[in-house]
Each structure stands twice: as structure tokens, then as C-alpha cells.
Design a protein around this motif. Structure first.
Motif, mmCIF file in Angstrom:
data_model
loop_
_atom_site.group_PDB
_atom_site.id
_atom_site.type_symbol
_atom_site.label_atom_id
_atom_site.label_comp_id
_atom_site.label_asym_id
_atom_site.label_seq_id
_atom_site.Cartn_x
_atom_site.Cartn_y
_atom_site.Cartn_z
ATOM 1 N N HIS A 175 0.828 -1.197 0.000
ATOM 2 C CA HIS A 175 0.000 0.000 0.000
ATOM 3 C C HIS A 175 0.867 1.254 0.000
ATOM 4 O O HIS A 175 0.558 2.233 -0.682
ATOM 5 C CB HIS A 175 -0.924 0.008 1.217
ATOM 6 C CG HIS A 175 -2.221 -0.698 1.010
ATOM 7 N ND1 HIS A 175 -2.291 -2.057 0.744
ATOM 8 C CD2 HIS A 175 -3.503 -0.251 1.006
ATOM 9 C CE1 HIS A 175 -3.554 -2.403 0.601
ATOM 10 N NE2 HIS A 175 -4.314 -1.337 0.753
ATOM 11 N N GLY A 176 1.951 1.217 0.768
ATOM 12 C CA GLY A 176 2.851 2.361 0.790
ATOM 13 C C GLY A 176 3.474 2.630 -0.563
ATOM 14 O O GLY A 176 3.608 3.783 -0.988
ATOM 15 N N ASP A 177 3.838 1.568 -1.262
ATOM 16 C CA ASP A 177 4.409 1.729 -2.601
ATOM 17 C C ASP A 177 3.393 2.302 -3.572
ATOM 18 O O ASP A 177 3.715 3.164 -4.413
ATOM 19 C CB ASP A 177 4.910 0.372 -3.117
ATOM 20 C CG ASP A 177 6.119 -0.145 -2.348
ATOM 21 O OD1 ASP A 177 6.761 0.663 -1.643
ATOM 22 O OD2 ASP A 177 6.404 -1.358 -2.439
ATOM 23 N N LEU A 178 2.157 1.845 -3.469
ATOM 24 C CA LEU A 178 1.105 2.348 -4.363
ATOM 25 C C LEU A 178 0.829 3.832 -4.137
ATOM 26 O O LEU A 178 0.439 4.544 -5.054
ATOM 27 C CB LEU A 178 -0.187 1.546 -4.166
ATOM 28 C CG LEU A 178 -0.214 0.142 -4.777
ATOM 29 C CD1 LEU A 178 -1.478 -0.604 -4.346
ATOM 30 C CD2 LEU A 178 -0.151 0.208 -6.300
ATOM 31 N N CYS A 179 1.048 4.281 -2.906
ATOM 32 C CA CYS A 179 0.819 5.696 -2.600
ATOM 33 C C CYS A 179 1.773 6.608 -3.362
ATOM 34 O O CYS A 179 1.515 7.813 -3.493
ATOM 35 C CB CYS A 179 0.981 5.940 -1.100
ATOM 36 S SG CYS A 179 -0.300 5.177 -0.088
ATOM 37 N N GLN A 180 2.870 6.047 -3.846
ATOM 38 C CA GLN A 180 3.864 6.845 -4.562
ATOM 39 C C GLN A 180 3.495 7.059 -6.033
ATOM 40 O O GLN A 180 4.165 7.812 -6.740
ATOM 41 C CB GLN A 180 5.240 6.172 -4.483
ATOM 42 C CG GLN A 180 5.697 5.851 -3.065
ATOM 43 C CD GLN A 180 5.698 7.050 -2.152
ATOM 44 O OE1 GLN A 180 6.177 8.122 -2.530
ATOM 45 N NE2 GLN A 180 5.147 6.880 -0.952
ATOM 46 N N THR A 181 2.431 6.388 -6.488
ATOM 47 C CA THR A 181 2.000 6.512 -7.883
ATOM 48 C C THR A 181 0.643 7.205 -7.947
ATOM 49 O O THR A 181 -0.153 7.122 -6.991
ATOM 50 C CB THR A 181 1.890 5.132 -8.547
ATOM 51 O OG1 THR A 181 0.915 4.326 -7.840
ATOM 52 C CG2 THR A 181 3.245 4.419 -8.499
ATOM 53 N N PRO A 182 0.347 7.905 -9.042
ATOM 54 C CA PRO A 182 -0.957 8.587 -9.162
ATOM 55 C C PRO A 182 -2.114 7.599 -9.062
ATOM 56 O O PRO A 182 -2.062 6.493 -9.602
ATOM 57 C CB PRO A 182 -0.886 9.216 -10.557
ATOM 58 C CG PRO A 182 0.579 9.334 -10.857
ATOM 59 C CD PRO A 182 1.216 8.149 -10.206
#
Length: 293
Positions: free
Chosen positions: A26-33
């Protein structure tokens, strides 16, 4: 040593890994639009919930108490971001609010959740900066006598409410807090004994009403939500620990109770939980290839 009353070593190792991975993903996904900006506030709030569930999984699995505070900054970051994004969505769509939970009489789930977070924060002695951020997120000052008094143990000057919003099960805990010292241990045990059963409310006549039991209530129930579904993270009466920490209550009669997470208050041990016996067809049988006849 596993602290929870259910689940094997394999279960707890798997669940902890699952939620560590989920938090990272989830943290990684937060870095993408985001492909769905309207859902982003819920996505972030889910991430904050994952952090809390990870804390409880670590406790249940027997992890050292000093490790349990590590997810706190992540859960605060995610909840704060969720609130900011929610405000933006509301503003864009001319809505007064995008949140449907508060400390009302009907919203037991949110009350229970906030009480857990306050209890964990007190027991784990989170830093002052994190504590202030948590209070801002929880809100509700002056709305509930019991929770306000617990918070005031670390936040002097907090306005204390005159009502108890959820008499069941929390009336018993308030009685323990107000009891004379010689009677506190028995009163606290009475609360812990009835805590789980009294969290379940009669079904509302209005089907649109909020849930009348916490979201986690059926996790681990062999008929409604069996262990193999993987949602169970323990059933812990953190509210009792919060009161013990806040008011110095005698918890001697709760030690070893299946719902009482007393190790939170004893970070250096020994554990208050009974040692679980390995089944006869447990790891030794698997190691030597023996099967139960």
C-alpha cells in the motif's frame, strides 16, 4: 510464545508476514498517481487500519512488546492523509462531509476503534508528538466521560463529558474506575468477563443503521468467520489495559484471561498468558512423519 487463544505458529507467522507485505505494498502504491481519486481517502484509511492490525498480530503472535509501537507513525500518516483527501473530495462534490462515523450512540465500531488506539498509545508510551496527532484524529473531546477521563490521564485539562455513550459493555468499566480500591480488581474482572458478549447489540429495526458490533467481532468464529479465512488477529480488551494504565487499577484478577492483553503493561515480562500445550499431532509428529491414528 503465542499469546492468542487460537492459531498455530504457522498461522501467526503467515498473518504477520501478510500484513507487513500489505503495508509495504500500500505504501508503494501511494507513490503513484491514483486511478480512482474518489476512493483514495478510503484507501489511505484502510492503510491506517492495516497498521493497527499489524500491531495486534504482533502482540498475538508473541512478539516483544517494545516492537509494537513501530507501526504507529505509519498509521498516523495514513489517517491524516485520508482526512485531507476526504476534505478535498467533499469540497469538489459540494458535500458537507464524507465521513459517516463519530462518537454517536449508534457508532460503537468507531468508539471501540478509538478506545483501542488510545489504549495502545498509553500502554506503549508513544512519543508526545505522536500522541498529539492521535488526539487530533480521535477528536470527541467532551463527548464521553469514560474515554475523556482515560485520555485526561496523559492530557490534563481535557474537557470531560457527562455522558457514557455505550453503556454496554463500558458501564462495567466505568464502575471499576469509580470503585473503591479494594473492589477494583473484581470489578475490572467483571468487565473483562462480559466485554466480548456485550459488544454485540440487537439488530436494528432500520436496516440502514450502522453495524451494531465491531467489524472484527466474528473473526475466528468457527461458523461465521473461521480461522482459515485469515482475518483473526486476536480478541483483546485493550480498553481494560487503558484503564489500568490511566488509573492504576489492580488487574491481578485479569491475569491469564483470554481477552486481557496484560503483557502490554509488562514489556519486560514474564508473560501473563498461559503457555499453550502443543497438540499431540503437532510439530514433532509432523517432523517425524507420524500421523494421528
Amino acid at each position: 510464545m503465542i499469546r492468542a487463544s487460537l492459531g498455530s505458529d504457522e498461522y501467526w507467522v503467515g498473518r504477520v508476514k501478510k500484513f507487513r507485505d500489505a503495508v509495504q505494498e500500500h505504501g508503494d502504491l501511494c507513490q503513484t498517481p491514483s486511478e480512482n481519486p474518489k476512493y483514495e481517502p478510503q484507501f489511505q484509511f484502510n492503510l491506517s487500519v492495516y497498521h493497527v492490525r499489524l500491531i495486534l498480530l504482533l502482540y498475538s503472535s508473541g512478539s516483544p512488546i517494545h516492537e509494537l509501537a513501530q507501526p504507529f507513525p505509519g498509521l498516523l500518516d495514513a489517517w491524516e492523509l485520508s482526512n485531507r483527501q476526504s476534505d478535498e473530495v467533499c469540497k469538489a462534490h459540494h458535500l458537507p462531509t464524507c465521513r459517516d462515523w463519530d462518537f454517536s450512540l449508534t457508532c460503537l465500531n468507531h468508539y471501540n476503534w478509538c478506545f483501542w488506539l488510545i489504549g495502545l498509545a498509553l500502554a506503549l508510551d508513544i512519543p508526545e508528538e505522536q500522541w498529539q496527532r492521535l488526539l487530533a484524529l480521535v477528536g470527541g473531546e467532551g463527548e464521553d466521560e469514560l474515554l475523556d477521563r482515560v485520555i485526561a490521564s496523559r492530557q490534563p485539562g481535557r474537557r470531560i463529558g457527562s455522558a457514557l455513550l455505550h453503556a454496554k459493555p463500558y458501564g462495567r468499566l466505568l464502575e471499576a474506575v469509580n470503585a473503591p480500591q479494594p473492589h477494583q480488581a473484581a470489578a475490572l474482572r467483571e468487565f473483562v468477563d462480559h466485554w466480548y458478549a456485550e459488544l454485540k447489540r440487537p439488530a436494528p429495526k432500520n436496516r440502514k443503521a450502522p453495524a451494531v458490533e465491531p467489524f472484527w467481532y466474528i473473526y475466528g468464529d468457527p461458523e461465521k468467520h473461521p480461522l482459515e479465512m485469515g482475518s483473526y488477529f486476536g480478541r483483546w480488551c485493550i480498553e481494560a489495559v487503558a484503564a489500568v494504565k490511566a488509573f492504576g487499577l489492580d488487574d491481578s484478577q485479569c491475569l491469564g484471561h483470554e481477552y486481557y492483553p496484560g503483557d502490554l503493561l509488562r514489556p519486560d515480562g514474564p508473560s501473563i498468558h498461559p503457555v499453550r500445550e502443543e497438540p499431540k499431532d503437532g510439530w514433532l509428529a509432523r517432523l517425524f512423519g507420524k500421523k494421528k491414528i
